[in-house]
Design a protein around this motif. Structure first.
Motif, PDB file in Angstrom:
ATOM      1  N   ALA A   1      -4.078   4.063  -2.002  1.00 32.16           N
ATOM      2  CA  ALA A   1      -2.841   3.526  -2.586  1.00 32.16           C
ATOM      3  C   ALA A   1      -1.701   4.530  -2.467  1.00 32.16           C
ATOM      4  O   ALA A   1      -0.574   4.173  -2.083  1.00 32.16           O
ATOM      5  N   ALA A   2      -1.989   5.792  -2.772  1.00 33.06           N
ATOM      6  CA  ALA A   2      -0.955   6.829  -2.724  1.00 33.06           C
ATOM      7  C   ALA A   2      -0.446   7.042  -1.303  1.00 33.06           C
ATOM      8  O   ALA A   2       0.759   7.160  -1.064  1.00 33.06           O
ATOM      9  N   GLU A   3      -1.355   7.086  -0.343  1.00 35.93           N
ATOM     10  CA  GLU A   3      -0.971   7.355   1.045  1.00 35.93           C
ATOM     11  C   GLU A   3      -0.153   6.217   1.645  1.00 35.93           C
ATOM     12  O   GLU A   3       0.687   6.452   2.520  1.00 35.93           O
ATOM     13  N   ASN A   4      -0.390   4.996   1.174  1.00 33.30           N
ATOM     14  CA  ASN A   4       0.314   3.836   1.732  1.00 33.30           C
ATOM     15  C   ASN A   4       1.507   3.394   0.896  1.00 33.30           C
ATOM     16  O   ASN A   4       2.171   2.408   1.233  1.00 33.30           O
ATOM     17  N   GLY A   5       1.756   4.098  -0.200  1.00 30.44           N
ATOM     18  CA  GLY A   5       2.917   3.767  -1.024  1.00 30.44           C
ATOM     19  C   GLY A   5       2.845   2.408  -1.673  1.00 30.44           C
ATOM     20  O   GLY A   5       3.844   1.705  -1.808  1.00 30.44           O
ATOM     21  N   THR A   6       1.609   2.018  -2.111  1.00 33.06           N
ATOM     22  CA  THR A   6       1.455   0.763  -2.843  1.00 33.06           C
ATOM     23  C   THR A   6       1.317   1.063  -4.335  1.00 33.06           C
ATOM     24  O   THR A   6       1.064   2.204  -4.734  1.00 33.06           O
ATOM     25  N   ALA A   7       1.454   0.049  -5.158  1.00 30.42           N
ATOM     26  CA  ALA A   7       1.165   0.194  -6.581  1.00 30.42           C
ATOM     27  C   ALA A   7      -0.357   0.271  -6.763  1.00 30.42           C
ATOM     28  O   ALA A   7      -1.125  -0.078  -5.859  1.00 30.42           O
ATOM     29  N   PHE A   8      -0.802   0.732  -7.928  1.00 36.17           N
ATOM     30  CA  PHE A   8      -2.232   0.976  -8.153  1.00 36.17           C
ATOM     31  C   PHE A   8      -2.672   0.365  -9.478  1.00 36.17           C
ATOM     32  O   PHE A   8      -2.039   0.565 -10.515  1.00 36.17           O
ATOM     33  N   THR A   9      -3.764  -0.405  -9.420  1.00 35.38           N
ATOM     34  CA  THR A   9      -4.385  -0.968 -10.623  1.00 35.38           C
ATOM     35  C   THR A   9      -5.730  -0.299 -10.838  1.00 35.38           C
ATOM     36  O   THR A   9      -6.570  -0.288  -9.921  1.00 35.38           O
ATOM     37  N   TYR A  10      -5.920   0.254 -12.040  1.00 39.81           N
ATOM     38  CA  TYR A  10      -7.234   0.839 -12.340  1.00 39.81           C
ATOM     39  C   TYR A  10      -8.045  -0.133 -13.198  1.00 39.81           C
ATOM     40  O   TYR A  10      -7.559  -0.643 -14.207  1.00 39.81           O
ATOM     41  N   GLY A  11      -9.301  -0.388 -12.793  1.00 43.56           N
ATOM     42  CA  GLY A  11     -10.156  -1.348 -13.482  1.00 43.56           C
ATOM     43  C   GLY A  11     -10.940  -0.735 -14.631  1.00 43.56           C
ATOM     44  O   GLY A  11     -12.156  -0.545 -14.520  1.00 43.56           O
ATOM     45  N   HIS A  12     -10.256  -0.473 -15.743  1.00 44.60           N
ATOM     46  CA  HIS A  12     -10.937   0.039 -16.936  1.00 44.60           C
ATOM     47  C   HIS A  12     -11.992  -0.960 -17.417  1.00 44.60           C
ATOM     48  O   HIS A  12     -13.007  -0.569 -17.992  1.00 44.60           O
ATOM     49  N   PHE A  13     -11.765  -2.244 -17.158  1.00 48.95           N
ATOM     50  CA  PHE A  13     -12.708  -3.267 -17.611  1.00 48.95           C
ATOM     51  C   PHE A  13     -14.026  -3.227 -16.828  1.00 48.95           C
ATOM     52  O   PHE A  13     -14.997  -3.867 -17.209  1.00 48.95           O
ATOM     53  N   ILE A  14     -14.044  -2.445 -15.747  1.00 44.93           N
ATOM     54  CA  ILE A  14     -15.274  -2.247 -14.983  1.00 44.93           C
ATOM     55  C   ILE A  14     -15.830  -0.840 -15.211  1.00 44.93           C
ATOM     56  O   ILE A  14     -17.023  -0.669 -15.450  1.00 44.93           O
ATOM     57  N   ASN A  15     -14.966   0.145 -15.113  1.00 43.81           N
ATOM     58  CA  ASN A  15     -15.396   1.544 -15.263  1.00 43.81           C
ATOM     59  C   ASN A  15     -14.496   2.255 -16.270  1.00 43.81           C
ATOM     60  O   ASN A  15     -13.443   2.769 -15.912  1.00 43.81           O
TER      61      ASN A  15
ATOM     62  N   ASN B   1      -0.056  12.373  -5.799  1.00 43.58           N
ATOM     63  CA  ASN B   1      -0.055  12.329  -4.338  1.00 43.58           C
ATOM     64  C   ASN B   1       0.692  11.123  -3.759  1.00 43.58           C
ATOM     65  O   ASN B   1       0.628  10.885  -2.551  1.00 43.58           O
ATOM     66  N   PHE B   2       1.393  10.391  -4.601  1.00 45.23           N
ATOM     67  CA  PHE B   2       2.087   9.185  -4.140  1.00 45.23           C
ATOM     68  C   PHE B   2       3.127   9.516  -3.085  1.00 45.23           C
ATOM     69  O   PHE B   2       3.919  10.449  -3.231  1.00 45.23           O
ATOM     70  N   GLN B   3       3.120   8.721  -1.998  1.00 45.55           N
ATOM     71  CA  GLN B   3       4.102   8.857  -0.929  1.00 45.55           C
ATOM     72  C   GLN B   3       4.991   7.612  -0.908  1.00 45.55           C
ATOM     73  O   GLN B   3       4.494   6.501  -0.690  1.00 45.55           O
ATOM     74  N   PRO B   4       6.276   7.765  -1.148  1.00 48.53           N
ATOM     75  CA  PRO B   4       7.170   6.596  -1.179  1.00 48.53           C
ATOM     76  C   PRO B   4       7.095   5.794   0.114  1.00 48.53           C
ATOM     77  O   PRO B   4       6.898   6.342   1.201  1.00 48.53           O
ATOM     78  N   SER B   5       7.252   4.484  -0.014  1.00 50.94           N
ATOM     79  CA  SER B   5       7.231   3.585   1.138  1.00 50.94           C
ATOM     80  C   SER B   5       8.488   2.731   1.118  1.00 50.94           C
ATOM     81  O   SER B   5       9.275   2.782   0.170  1.00 50.94           O
ATOM     82  N   SER B   6       8.652   1.916   2.135  1.00 51.43           N
ATOM     83  CA  SER B   6       9.835   1.057   2.205  1.00 51.43           C
ATOM     84  C   SER B   6       9.848   0.024   1.094  1.00 51.43           C
ATOM     85  O   SER B   6      10.908  -0.493   0.733  1.00 51.43           O
ATOM     86  N   SER B   7       8.680  -0.274   0.530  1.00 56.95           N
ATOM     87  CA  SER B   7       8.608  -1.300  -0.509  1.00 56.95           C
ATOM     88  C   SER B   7       8.456  -0.723  -1.923  1.00 56.95           C
ATOM     89  O   SER B   7       8.632  -1.450  -2.896  1.00 56.95           O
ATOM     90  N   LEU B   8       8.120   0.548  -2.038  1.00 55.73           N
ATOM     91  CA  LEU B   8       7.935   1.148  -3.366  1.00 55.73           C
ATOM     92  C   LEU B   8       8.318   2.621  -3.315  1.00 55.73           C
ATOM     93  O   LEU B   8       7.659   3.426  -2.644  1.00 55.73           O
ATOM     94  N   MET B   9       9.351   2.974  -4.056  1.00 54.11           N
ATOM     95  CA  MET B   9       9.855   4.352  -4.010  1.00 54.11           C
ATOM     96  C   MET B   9       9.193   5.260  -5.041  1.00 54.11           C
ATOM     97  O   MET B   9       9.115   6.469  -4.857  1.00 54.11           O
TER      98      MET B   9
END
Length: 330
Positions: free
Chosen positions: A179-193, A207-215
């Motif tokens: 997620a960080a390398e591709n500049g997407t948002a991230f959902t963590y599944g606390h309901f699983i782990n 380590n987030f890297q800004p992308s054209s769709s998410l700064m």
């Protein structure tokens, strides 16, 4: 705080898949009125208790049945599919419902080995290709396929002025890294782990890297919640969730049991321990208790948005849980 919904279209004991899907649409309409931000639907296969097998189709119907709430997948099981086709599907959805579509993607195999082979039409696809698939998907969504790529002459249509918001669903720092390398948002599944969340979320933020769709980095946390007017009632309602989780782990009947059926269940010592352990995956209580816990998790995960999943038997009680939660926090 932003509250959103993840709904798996789980079939309640005594109901059928058609009822489960109709209730999903009804819940989307209700939570939109309550002020929830997003409504996501899941993807499960070869599971007798879950009707949500095709998020793209359900998203289209829900978005048509609502007005402003964001609608998305939680999530599309990318390893089984072509990134190009997924991009086309969600570009069409975004064209029909601009600025309302979320594309949540996950690395899950989607079920047993035989189920996965059925999904891939017998092609044995490697799960290790997931990072590459995410890059391809992102490129197709943003019309930015690099010249050196084998698909440099392939475009995902239709051309659109907006882009679906992409979220990567993860449970480990490996998912957070993609997620960080591709500049997407991230959902963590606390309901699983529920025990490992801080490490992947920290990794993503650092380590987030800004992308054209998410700064800027964007995180939400998915968690089971059962809220009722009193703690005693919430604890009682949660028994059906307790028993459902045990059934899911055993791979048996995965319909949500009624309270009567759940209460009749005789548990072994090991099952009782598992129920106790599973309670880490959820918040159960009255509105103030649930609010306090979500505020605590908000500080812990450094986020202000939660995806709430409420898998209990009675639909009216489920609606009441989401209503009380909205009244307490929105």
């Amino acid at each position: 705080m932003k509250l959103s919904v993840l709904d798996q279209s789980v079939i309640a004991e005594g109901d059928n898949g058609q009822t489960a899907l109709k209730n999903t649409v009804k819940l989307a309409q209700i939570t939109e009125e309550l002020g929830y931000t997003r409504f996501w639907v899941a993807e499960h296969h070869n599971t007798n208790g879950i009707a949500g097998t095709s998020p793209e189709i359900l998203i289209s119907h829900i978005a048509s049945s609502t007005k402003k709430i964001r609608v998305g997948s939680g999530g599309v099981l990318l390893p089984q599919y072509s990134p190009y086709k997924v991009a086309e599907n969600f570009k069409v959805l975004e064209s029909l419902f601009p600025n309302r579509i979320d594309l949540g993607i996950g690395r899950s195999p989607g079920g047993s080995a035989a189920t996965r082979l059925a999904l891939t039409d017998g092609i044995r696809k490697s799960m290790n290709e997931f990072p590459k698939q995410v890059k391809e998907l992102t490129s197709f969504l943003t019309d930015s396929v690099p010249e050196e790529e084998e698909y440099k002459y392939v475009t995902a249509y239709p051309h659109i002025n907006t882009t679906p918001e992409t979220w990567l669903l993860g449970l480990t720092h490996r998912g957070a890294r993609v997620a960080a390398e591709n500049g997407t948002a991230f959902t963590y599944g606390h309901f699983i782990n529920p025990d490992n969340g801080r490490r992947p979320v920290d990794y993503y933020y650092n380590n987030f890297q800004p992308s054209s769709s998410l700064m800027k980095p964007k995180v939400n946390i998915c968690i089971f919640v059962v809220c009722a007017s009193t703690q005693e009632r919430a604890e009682e309602l949660a028994i059906s969730l307790d028993m459902w989780l045990l059934a899911v782990e055993k791979g048996v009947d995965t319909r949500i049991p009624s309270l009567e059926s759940a209460k009749r269940k005789s548990l072994t010592k090991l099952e009782k321990a598992k129920v106790h352990e599973n309670r880490k995956r959820m918040i159960v209580g009255n509105p103030q208790q649930v609010k306090d816990e979500l505020l605590r998790f908000s500080e812990f995960y450094e986020t202000e948005e939660f995806m709430v999943i409420t898998n209990i038997h009675d639909f009216a009680e489920k609606v009441q849980s989401y209503t009380l939660l909205a009244e307490a926090l929105l």
